[in-house]
Structures are given as C-alpha cells and as structure tokens.
Write a protein that holds these residues in place. Structure first.
Motif, PDB file in Angstrom:
ATOM      1  N   ASP A 260      -6.590   2.230  -5.211  1.00 18.39           N
ATOM      2  CA  ASP A 260      -6.253   0.885  -4.755  1.00 18.39           C
ATOM      3  C   ASP A 260      -6.032   0.936  -3.241  1.00 18.39           C
ATOM      4  OD1 ASP A 260      -4.815  -1.466  -3.992  1.00 18.39           O
ATOM      5  OD2 ASP A 260      -4.085  -1.721  -6.042  1.00 18.39           O
TER       6      ASP A 260
ATOM      7  N   MET B 177       1.858   5.533  -5.907  1.00 20.56           N
ATOM      8  CA  MET B 177       0.571   5.155  -5.334  1.00 20.56           C
ATOM      9  C   MET B 177      -0.548   5.344  -6.341  1.00 20.56           C
ATOM     10  SD  MET B 177      -1.519   6.817  -2.098  1.00 20.56           S
ATOM     11  CE  MET B 177      -0.220   6.529  -0.885  1.00 20.56           C
TER      12      MET B 177
ATOM     13  N   GLN C 120      -0.569   0.762   2.308  1.00 24.83           N
ATOM     14  CA  GLN C 120       0.874   0.538   2.321  1.00 24.83           C
ATOM     15  C   GLN C 120       1.633   1.857   2.283  1.00 24.83           C
ATOM     16  OE1 GLN C 120       2.252  -2.249  -0.644  1.00 24.83           O
ATOM     17  NE2 GLN C 120       4.360  -1.494  -0.550  1.00 24.83           N
TER      18      GLN C 120
ATOM     19  N   GLN D 179      -2.655  -0.233  -1.878  1.00 26.32           N
ATOM     20  CA  GLN D 179      -1.554   0.701  -2.102  1.00 26.32           C
ATOM     21  C   GLN D 179      -1.651   1.904  -1.177  1.00 26.32           C
ATOM     22  OE1 GLN D 179      -0.349   1.770  -6.086  1.00 26.32           O
ATOM     23  NE2 GLN D 179      -1.204  -0.113  -6.947  1.00 26.32           N
TER      24      GLN D 179
END
Length: 254
Positions: free
Chosen positions: A66, A62, A72, A69
């Motif tokens: 971001d 990770m 997710q 990211q």
C-alpha cells in the motif's frame, strides 16, 4: 528522538519484522547499536517484540503493498529519528498451500507480487532520498526459489526472481550514494523457539546440507548486517546465497 543518543547513530527500517528472519535481523542490528524500526501487518505481535528488544526498537504497522502506508511510515521514521541509513525488505507472503497452475487465482498471484515485489520497489522509492543523504544501503530478502522450484510455486518463485532483477536495477539507479544487494536464504528454521522444541528437526534434515545443518535466522542476519556495514562498501548489485550449500549440490535419484 536523536538516534545518535541511542546507539551507533544509524537508523534501519526492517519490514516483516514481527517474527522469523525479519525479527532475527532486527535483533542482530540492535545488538550492533542500530536504532531499528520494525514494520509488520501484525500490530499486536510487532508491538510486543519491539518492547522485548528494548529502547533501540520502534514498531509501526505497515502493508508494504500500500503506497500510502509506505509513504506515511517512512515519514513517521523521519519525524521520529531525523534520518534513515538502511532499508531491509523482508516482508513477504510465503503461503505453503501451493496451488496448481490451473487453479491459480489471479487475485492471489497479484497479492503475492504486490507484497513480495512491488513492496520493495515502493519502499526504495520513498526511502531513496534519505538513504542518499547518508550513504545508506538496501538489502532485499529474496530466496533460492528464485533460481530453483518445487511444483506449483509460480507466484512465489516469480516474485523472488523479479526481486533479484529489481535489486541490480536499483543498484544502478541509486549508486553510488546507495548500495543495493539481495540475500537469498535456503532452508532456515525461522520458527519460534517453542515450535522448534515441540517438533525438532531430524538428523536427516541437517545431514542433507553440505554445511551439516539447517540454517538459522542468525545466519541470515549476519550476512544482512555485513552488507549494511561500511566493510561492504565496494559491494552492490549482488545476490548472496545463504543455504548451507544446497543449491550447489547435484542431486539425482539412484
């Protein structure tokens, strides 16, 4: 996977956990029965250390700056374990190559703030609903450099100062369901064991600390673990300095 079957039933997400303080925190929490999800940009090392830590460790790559990211990664944690009880924001850029103010590149400044400050905000944003569901807690790793500086450390100092402010803001926004605190380490010898053996610290390094020694990753990990525990249920919005007393030491040249 049922987290309750692997330990105390609680799941923690620790960022920047492939080495140093983050790895120490992950190892300490695992020793207390937590299921720990380690994140880092270093996939190779992160995967390796998670295997060494055993069944209660799980690694995902990770970049905390971001948002895609981060979202997710949090979704992966929930998909794997079904819950999240704690977030430890340790990932940071701490480049020892200090730049003078005149040479400070805006892109460098922005990257430091993106990782060190925006990262914890993004993680809190995406983890908040799941932490609320279980009365969870967040610990942000700040620094004594948020309150005292060496020359040419503007980006790092600003990011850590902002993180302290973010900590108490989050405590107000997420309470009472979620507690949020910060730990500010001082000099912590977070090097790998081989590096510590090859170049041990000196007696002078240790003696200058009122506590008589330089700190260890375990000193920080113990504080973080306590802040995540039920025993710290009345503690939120606070900064805890782990620096062997150095920030309280009056120092003048004679």
């Amino acid at each position: 996977m049922d987290a309750a079957a692997t330990g105390n039933g609680r799941v923690a997400l620790v960022t920047g956990a492939a080495r140093g303080i983050g790895l120490g925190i992950a190892a300490w929490l695992i020793s207390e029965g937590w299921q720990v999800v380690l994140t880092d940009l270093d996939r190779e090392r992160g995967s390796k250390v998670s295997k060494v830590l055993g069944d209660n460790a799980w690694f995902i790559t990770m970049d905390v700056a971001d948002e895609k990211q981060v979202a997710q990664g949090v979704a992966e944690v929930l998909g794997q374990f079904g819950r999240l009880d704690a977030l430890v924001c340790n990932a940071a850029v701490a480049d020892p190559r200090n730049m003078t103010l005149e040479s400070l590149d805006l892109a460098y400044w922005n990257r430091i703030l993106a990782v060190n400050l925006s990262g914890p905000m993004l993680l809190a944003k995406h983890c908040a609903p799941y932490l609320r569901a279980h009365g969870g807690a967040i610990v942000n790793l700040a620094s004594t450099r948020a309150r005292q500086s060496e020359p040419n450390t503007e980006a790092y100092a600003a990011s850590k100062g902002g993180l302290l402010a973010l900590t108490h803001a989050l405590a107000m926004s997420l309470g009472p369901e979620v507690r949020v605190n910060a730990v500010s380490p001082g000099w912590i010898d977070a090097r790998d064991p081989a590096a510590r053996r090859a170049e041990p610290l000196t007696d002078v390094d240790h003696a200058q600390h009122p506590a008589g020694r330089v700190g260890t990753v375990e000193d920080v990990a113990a504080m973080v673990a306590w802040l995540l525990s039920r025993q710290a249920g009345f503690v939120t919005g606070q900064e805890f300095v782990v620096d062997g007393g150095m920030s309280k030491k009056m120092i003048y040249s004679e």
